[in-house]
Write a protein that holds these residues in place. Structure first.
Motif, short mmCIF file in Angstrom:
data_model
loop_
_atom_site.label_atom_id
_atom_site.label_comp_id
_atom_site.label_asym_id
_atom_site.label_seq_id
_atom_site.Cartn_x
_atom_site.Cartn_y
_atom_site.Cartn_z
N ALA A 81 0.83 -1.20 0.00
CA ALA A 81 0.00 0.00 0.00
C ALA A 81 0.87 1.25 0.00
CB ALA A 81 -0.92 0.00 1.22
N TYR A 82 1.93 1.25 0.82
CA TYR A 82 2.84 2.40 0.86
C TYR A 82 3.54 2.60 -0.48
CZ TYR A 82 7.21 4.82 1.21
OH TYR A 82 8.25 5.66 0.94
N GLU A 83 4.05 1.52 -1.04
CA GLU A 83 4.78 1.65 -2.31
C GLU A 83 3.89 2.18 -3.42
OE1 GLU A 83 6.36 -2.26 -2.75
OE2 GLU A 83 8.05 -1.91 -1.39
N LEU A 84 2.62 1.77 -3.42
CA LEU A 84 1.68 2.28 -4.42
C LEU A 84 1.37 3.75 -4.17
CD1 LEU A 84 -0.06 1.48 -6.86
CD2 LEU A 84 -1.89 0.89 -5.25
N SER A 85 1.19 4.10 -2.92
CA SER A 85 0.93 5.50 -2.57
C SER A 85 2.11 6.38 -2.93
CB SER A 85 0.62 5.60 -1.07
OG SER A 85 0.46 6.93 -0.67
N GLN A 86 3.32 5.95 -2.62
CA GLN A 86 4.53 6.72 -2.89
C GLN A 86 4.80 6.85 -4.40
OE1 GLN A 86 7.02 7.87 -0.31
NE2 GLN A 86 7.60 9.08 -2.08
N SER A 87 4.29 5.94 -5.18
CA SER A 87 4.57 5.98 -6.62
C SER A 87 3.95 7.20 -7.31
CB SER A 87 4.07 4.69 -7.29
OG SER A 87 2.65 4.63 -7.29
N THR A 88 2.89 7.74 -6.75
CA THR A 88 2.24 8.91 -7.36
C THR A 88 2.35 10.16 -6.51
OG1 THR A 88 0.12 8.26 -6.37
CG2 THR A 88 0.55 7.52 -8.64
N ASN A 89 2.78 10.02 -5.27
CA ASN A 89 2.81 11.15 -4.34
C ASN A 89 4.15 11.16 -3.62
OD1 ASN A 89 2.36 13.17 -2.48
ND2 ASN A 89 0.51 12.27 -1.62
N THR A 90 4.91 12.24 -3.78
CA THR A 90 6.23 12.32 -3.16
C THR A 90 6.13 12.37 -1.64
OG1 THR A 90 6.85 13.65 -5.08
CG2 THR A 90 8.43 13.55 -3.29
N PHE A 91 5.08 13.00 -1.11
CA PHE A 91 4.95 13.20 0.33
C PHE A 91 3.55 12.80 0.83
CE2 PHE A 91 7.56 16.86 -1.30
CZ PHE A 91 8.80 16.30 -1.01
N PRO A 92 3.21 11.50 0.77
CA PRO A 92 1.85 11.10 1.16
C PRO A 92 1.52 11.36 2.62
CG PRO A 92 3.23 9.18 0.72
CD PRO A 92 3.99 10.37 0.26
N GLU A 93 2.51 11.26 3.51
CA GLU A 93 2.22 11.51 4.92
C GLU A 93 1.90 12.97 5.18
OE1 GLU A 93 6.72 12.08 4.74
OE2 GLU A 93 5.10 11.21 3.57
N ILE A 94 2.42 13.87 4.33
CA ILE A 94 2.11 15.30 4.46
C ILE A 94 0.73 15.60 3.89
CG2 ILE A 94 2.78 17.60 3.64
CD1 ILE A 94 5.71 16.68 3.96
N CYS A 95 0.44 15.05 2.72
CA CYS A 95 -0.90 15.26 2.14
C CYS A 95 -1.98 14.65 3.02
CB CYS A 95 -0.97 14.65 0.74
SG CYS A 95 -0.03 15.57 -0.49
N GLY A 96 -1.70 13.51 3.65
CA GLY A 96 -2.66 12.90 4.54
C GLY A 96 -3.01 13.79 5.71
N ARG A 97 -2.07 14.67 6.08
CA ARG A 97 -2.29 15.57 7.21
C ARG A 97 -2.95 16.89 6.80
NH1 ARG A 97 2.02 12.37 8.95
NH2 ARG A 97 2.25 12.23 11.22
#
Length: 480
Positions: A81-97
């Protein structure tokens, strides 16, 4: 028969991570939402309907593969799930916040439209990547081969950092220049810690350094280093400065002490979170403690200011906005958080001047009503005659939005074309400016916008720069 992991929106209700009590969170700058536990994240992810046309993905500026990584989360396959998320978004933990999910992915969720309550996409996205950090799955970039070409990026905000990450992944030599003493741009100095704790940004900056990105901080282009010298150092340049010139407000008394810009106020507060000495805070100039505070504006920056003032111990915090709540441009979730924390809102109000002699003592306020729609379809605010009043204030914060600085003039560069709004004129698809080998991305092109759009623009600019460098390399070989 295997258990059905998805489509549980009928039997499982929407549930957000636990939010800390308002009285508790008023006392610090820590993030207000707790983490999902693994079981809760899987449960909430399982509510996804796996619809054939995923509007959540369509309405995400990065077109993240949301249904897919929700399914992987529900199945307990978090690393995938992380690898798929990171493939399109450089900073998913920031966007999630910090993404306004209520206006983007979650607001367009199919089950939300059918009355079942949206999937908590942002909270799951945050959980996936925070878990990836904890488990050591987030590692520095290691390109398969280094390339000789170098790219200079002006601006260490989300757009510039996203481009730097993508260029390093293919071995390009990258140097990022920024006027501040820390990288991150508004992620570091604009957004308060209660929305984005600073260690989240710092660890991404550290990852980029470990990946081979060079940072030249405290570097003001046009002063520390000329734009021409910058171009001579690199094969290509990306302008990703963002927009930081505050829109101003006139009227009688507009120049009184105690009337400050939102960017100065928020930057000061974030410097304090790093333990930096800030004379303007210590003197009380940019400190809300014990003061009646009025914030003027209705966007996310205004919400950041009112909630910061509450945490600094303001006696009273009031937000003035010229339209009603339904027409407010900021996140409704942020408005609700601010109300819980004690912020008062003056809907349909607009400042017309300021009172005070040696310093501001109040805001003269006009009451408004919504009239006929303008060309955008929004109702135009109109002043109600003879309905003015004074809102007492010892600190007034102007959060009216941002405009671009005059970069060609500041940098003393000829031929860099700008639009009539002052933004850099760049090709919509390639991000190429009027100067060869010079690209631009993010707010400096599109105007003040969201972090997620800056990330998308930075990633697309990196692709265009790489294509241009590849073309040049092929032409050089052909000419030999």
């Amino acid at each position: 028969m295997a258990e059905q992991k998805m489509l549980k929106f009928v039997s499982v209700s929407r549930d957000m991570p636990v939010k800390r009590d308002a009285a508790e969170r008023r006392e610090d700058f820590d993030e207000i939402y707790r983490e999902f536990a693994a079981a809760k994240a899987a449960e909430q992810a399982s509510r996804c309907s796996q619809c054939g046309v995923p509007y959540c993905q369509t309405h995400c500026p990065l077109h993240n593969n949301i249904p897919d990584w929700l399914k992987l989360t529900a199945e307990g396959r978090l690393r995938e799930a992380y690898e798929l998320s990171q493939s399109t978004n450089t900073f998913p933990e920031i966007c999630g916040r910090i993404c306004p999910q209520d206006r983007l992915c979650e607001g367009n969720c199919v089950i939300e439209q059918s009355g079942h309550g949206t999937v908590t996409i942002g909270a799951v996205e945050k959980y996936i990547t925070d878990t990836a950090w904890d488990e050591g799955w987030v590692i520095p970039v290691k390109p398969a081969a280094e390339r000789p070409e170098s790219v200079g990026i002006i601006g260490a905000g989300p757009g510039g950092l996203a481009a730097a990450d993508k260029l390093r992944r293919v071995g390009i030599q990258v140097t990022v220049y920024d006027r501040h003493d820390r990288a991150g741009g508004l992620l570091t100095y604009g957004i308060p810690g209660f929305k984005l704790e600073k260690d989240v940004v710092v660890r991404r900056n550290d990852q980029l350094v470990q990946s081979g990105v060079t940072f030249e901080l405290d570097c003001n282009i046009g002063e520390t280093l000329s734009f021409d010298e910058l171009r001579s150092r690199h094969d290509a340049i990306l302008i990703a400065t963002g927009v930081y010139k505050s829109r101003d407000l006139g009227g009688p008394g507009a120049g009184l002490p105690g009337i400050v810009k939102a960017i100065d106020y928020l930057t000061t507060s974030n410097h304090l979170s790093f333990g930096d000495p800030v004379p303007a805070f210590e003197s009380g100039e940019l400190n809300a403690e014990g003061k009646r505070v009025v914030v003027i504006g209705g966007g996310d920056t205004a919400m950041d200011c009112v909630r910061t003032a509450i945490r600094q111990g303001a006696a009273k915090v009031t937000c003035l906005y010229r339209r009603d709540r339904a027409n407010m441009p900021g996140s409704q979730r942020e408005v609700a958080n601010a109300e819980e924390e004690g912020v008062e809102f003056g809907w349909l109000t607009a400042p017309k001047g300021f009172t005070g002699d040696a310093a501001v003592t109040g805001v003269r306020v006009s009451r408004m009503r919504l009239g006929a729609p303008d060309v955008s379809g929004r109702q135009t605010p109109e002043v109600i005659p003879d309905a003015d009043y004074t809102e007492p204030a010892e600190l007034v914060i102007k959060a009216l939005g941002f405009e671009p600085e005059e970069l060609p003039k500041l940098w003393n560069v000829d031929g860099l074309e700008v639009t009539r709004w002052g933004t850099i004129k760049a090709d919509f698809l390639t991000k190429q400016t009027s100067l060869e080998g010079v690209y631009a991305a993010g707010d400096i092109v599109r105007g003040a916008s969201l972090v997620v759009w800056a990330i998308r623009d930075g990633r697309e600019a990196a692709d265009s720069i790489l294509a241009w460098l590849d073309t040049r390399a092929v032409e050089a070989v052909a000419a030999e």
